[in-house]
Design an enzyme around this catalytic site. Structure first.
Site, mmCIF file in Angstrom:
data_model
loop_
_atom_site.group_PDB
_atom_site.id
_atom_site.type_symbol
_atom_site.label_atom_id
_atom_site.label_comp_id
_atom_site.label_asym_id
_atom_site.label_seq_id
_atom_site.Cartn_x
_atom_site.Cartn_y
_atom_site.Cartn_z
ATOM 1 N N ILE A 42 154.862 59.890 42.861
ATOM 2 C CA ILE A 42 156.045 59.735 41.997
ATOM 3 C C ILE A 42 155.960 58.464 41.163
ATOM 4 O O ILE A 42 156.666 58.318 40.181
ATOM 5 C CB ILE A 42 157.372 59.735 42.803
ATOM 6 N N ASP A 43 155.090 57.517 41.559
ATOM 7 C CA ASP A 43 155.089 56.187 40.923
ATOM 8 C C ASP A 43 154.554 56.164 39.492
ATOM 9 O O ASP A 43 154.780 55.202 38.764
ATOM 10 C CB ASP A 43 154.254 55.201 41.756
ATOM 11 N N VAL B 34 144.170 76.888 44.910
ATOM 12 C CA VAL B 34 143.795 78.052 45.734
ATOM 13 C C VAL B 34 143.575 79.286 44.844
ATOM 14 O O VAL B 34 142.549 79.971 44.939
ATOM 15 C CB VAL B 34 144.879 78.320 46.815
ATOM 16 N N HIS C 211 163.952 57.264 49.653
ATOM 17 C CA HIS C 211 163.130 58.486 49.683
ATOM 18 C C HIS C 211 163.787 59.701 49.055
ATOM 19 O O HIS C 211 163.119 60.729 48.894
ATOM 20 C CB HIS C 211 162.700 58.789 51.122
ATOM 21 N N ARG D 267 148.795 75.471 44.973
ATOM 22 C CA ARG D 267 148.782 76.895 44.563
ATOM 23 C C ARG D 267 147.744 77.128 43.465
ATOM 24 O O ARG D 267 146.955 78.082 43.511
ATOM 25 C CB ARG D 267 150.185 77.264 44.076
ATOM 26 N N ALA D 268 147.732 76.214 42.487
ATOM 27 C CA ALA D 268 146.792 76.376 41.363
ATOM 28 C C ALA D 268 145.342 76.249 41.850
ATOM 29 O O ALA D 268 144.463 76.991 41.404
ATOM 30 C CB ALA D 268 147.090 75.331 40.288
ATOM 31 N N LYS E 152 183.219 45.496 31.226
ATOM 32 C CA LYS E 152 183.834 45.376 32.552
ATOM 33 C C LYS E 152 182.887 45.812 33.675
ATOM 34 O O LYS E 152 183.023 45.390 34.803
ATOM 35 C CB LYS E 152 185.111 46.220 32.595
HETATM 36 O O1 F6P Z 1 153.674 55.485 46.426
HETATM 37 C C1 F6P Z 1 154.800 56.254 46.504
HETATM 38 C C2 F6P Z 1 155.907 55.541 47.217
HETATM 39 O O2 F6P Z 1 157.015 56.402 47.217
HETATM 40 C C3 F6P Z 1 156.278 54.164 46.685
HETATM 41 O O3 F6P Z 1 157.087 54.210 45.548
HETATM 42 C C4 F6P Z 1 156.957 53.582 47.893
HETATM 43 O O4 F6P Z 1 156.919 52.186 47.889
HETATM 44 C C5 F6P Z 1 156.137 54.103 49.026
HETATM 45 O O5 F6P Z 1 155.567 55.313 48.567
HETATM 46 C C6 F6P Z 1 156.916 54.330 50.299
HETATM 47 O O6 F6P Z 1 156.032 54.789 51.276
HETATM 48 P P1 F6P Z 1 156.475 55.332 52.698
HETATM 49 O O7 F6P Z 1 157.056 56.710 52.495
HETATM 50 O O8 F6P Z 1 155.225 55.363 53.483
HETATM 51 O O9 F6P Z 1 157.514 54.394 53.204
#
Ligand code: F6P
Length: 329
Positions: free
Chosen positions: A134-135, A31, A259, A28-29, A221
């Site tokens: 996300i990594d 475009v 995921h 969005r930003a 525990k």
């Molecule tokens: O690089 C992002 C990521 O979510 C990793 O953390 C993960 O190992 C990989 O993609 C999983 O990829 P895919 O969705 O192709 O299985």
């Protein structure tokens, strides 16, 4: 406002690699900023593969209405094997030329930047990169787009699993994403109050954790351990098995979050980060600042040459690691 760089009149934007919450805010930003500078803008569907298949479509300000709040990517994404070949890149370049596209904004991770660098070397097309993964494993930015949402998702899951761990007096090993890096595990582990965190950037966590667990287990525990999928000790199931061998009488379970960490509504931080980075990506192109990855370092916009962004490894925050060690003793 008119574009000071008259050589760039038409730009294209795409997302590539794993999707990350906030990619839509970034699109969005890009475009809306292109429209602001009086440039034509195109969306490439399906990353580099879409470039090869000529899945390229004009966009305008209204194409990106009502998307800022959604995860995933309206432009779709892919990991293209064909783009790794010279023939694939040639097809991609010819398709861009057929639309008169002069420059590209690429949103993605390390693989996306690697493709962009190669493409620029071969065809000299100006490209800027926006860190979408996300990594959080990209050099040249404190945080990547999607990381904040992912750690909140993971932390929320840790909180929920903690209820069961407590109710049953169990030990849980929770595996989070992070193919080659422990950023998600570190942040979600600290936020979730995990007893121990396993990340690829550190060795011997298993021995250290067993040691401290032995000292504490008289009173404690239940426990939560967070494991990065790329840890050198193996996946959460491998580590749980080793743990069970040492403590055969303790009831343990494994949860792999998978995921779920990639989807969902982007957090406010991710939307704002993505908006800043997307807007500055276009601005950088208008100023002739190309072949760089845009980032935010100490709350300031930063520009890192692709080479540096690709080949430097981003370290984990050592202070957080040390602090967590103190807080979990
Ligand atoms: O690089 C992002 C990521 O979510 C990793 O953390 C993960 O190992 C990989 O993609 C999983 O990829 P895919 O969705 O192709 O299985």
């Amino acid at each position: 406002m008119s574009n000071p760089n008259q050589q760039i009149k038409k730009i294209a934007v795409f997302t590539s690699g794993g999707d990350a919450p906030g990619m839509n805010a970034c699109i969005r930003a890009v475009v809306r900023s292109s429209v602001h500078f009086g440039m034509e803008v195109f969306g490439i569907h399906g990353g580099y593969q879409g470039m090869i298949e000529n899945d390229i479509h004009p966009m305008d300000a209204s194409s990106v209405a009502n998307i800022i709040q959604y995860g995933g990517t309206i432009l779709k994404t892919a990991r293209s094997k064909e783009f790794m070949t010279p023939e694939g890149r040639k097809k991609a370049f010819n398709n861009l030329k057929s639309h008169g596209i002069d420059a590209i904004v690429a949103i993605g991770g390390n693989g996306t930047y690697t493709g962009a660098l190669k493409f620029n070397e071969e065809y000299q097309i100006p490209i800027v990169g926006c860190p979408g993964t996300i990594d959080n494993d990209l050099f040249g930015t404190d945080f990547t787009i999607g990381f904040d949402t992912a750690i909140n998702t993971a932390m929320d899951a840790v909180d929920k699993i903690r209820d069961t761990a407590d109710a049953h007096d169990r030990v849980f090993f929770i595996e989070v994403m992070g193919r080659h890096s422990g950023h998600i595990a570190l942040y979600a582990g600290i936020g979730g109050g995990a007893e121990g965190i396993f990340i690829p950037e550190k060795d011997n966590e298993f021995e250290d954790i067993i040691d401290s667990y032995e000292k504490k287990s008289r009173n404690k525990k239940f426990s939560i351990f967070v494991v990065a999928e790329g840890d050198e000790d193996g996946h959460a199931f491998d580590i749980a098995k080793k743990f069970q061998d040492v403590f055969p009488n303790i009831d343990s379970r494994v949860t792999v979050l998978g995921h779920i960490q990639r989807g969902g509504k982007p957090s406010a931080n991710d939307r704002i980060l993505a908006s800043r980075i997307g807007a500055h990506a276009v601005k950088a192109l208008t100023e002739g600042n190309t072949n760089v990855a845009i980032g935010v370092i100490n709350n300031e916009i930063s520009f890192t040459p692709f080479q540096d962004a690709i080949y430097n490894k981003k370290s984990i925050n050592e202070n957080l690691w040390i602090m967590n060690d103190i807080l979990t003793r």
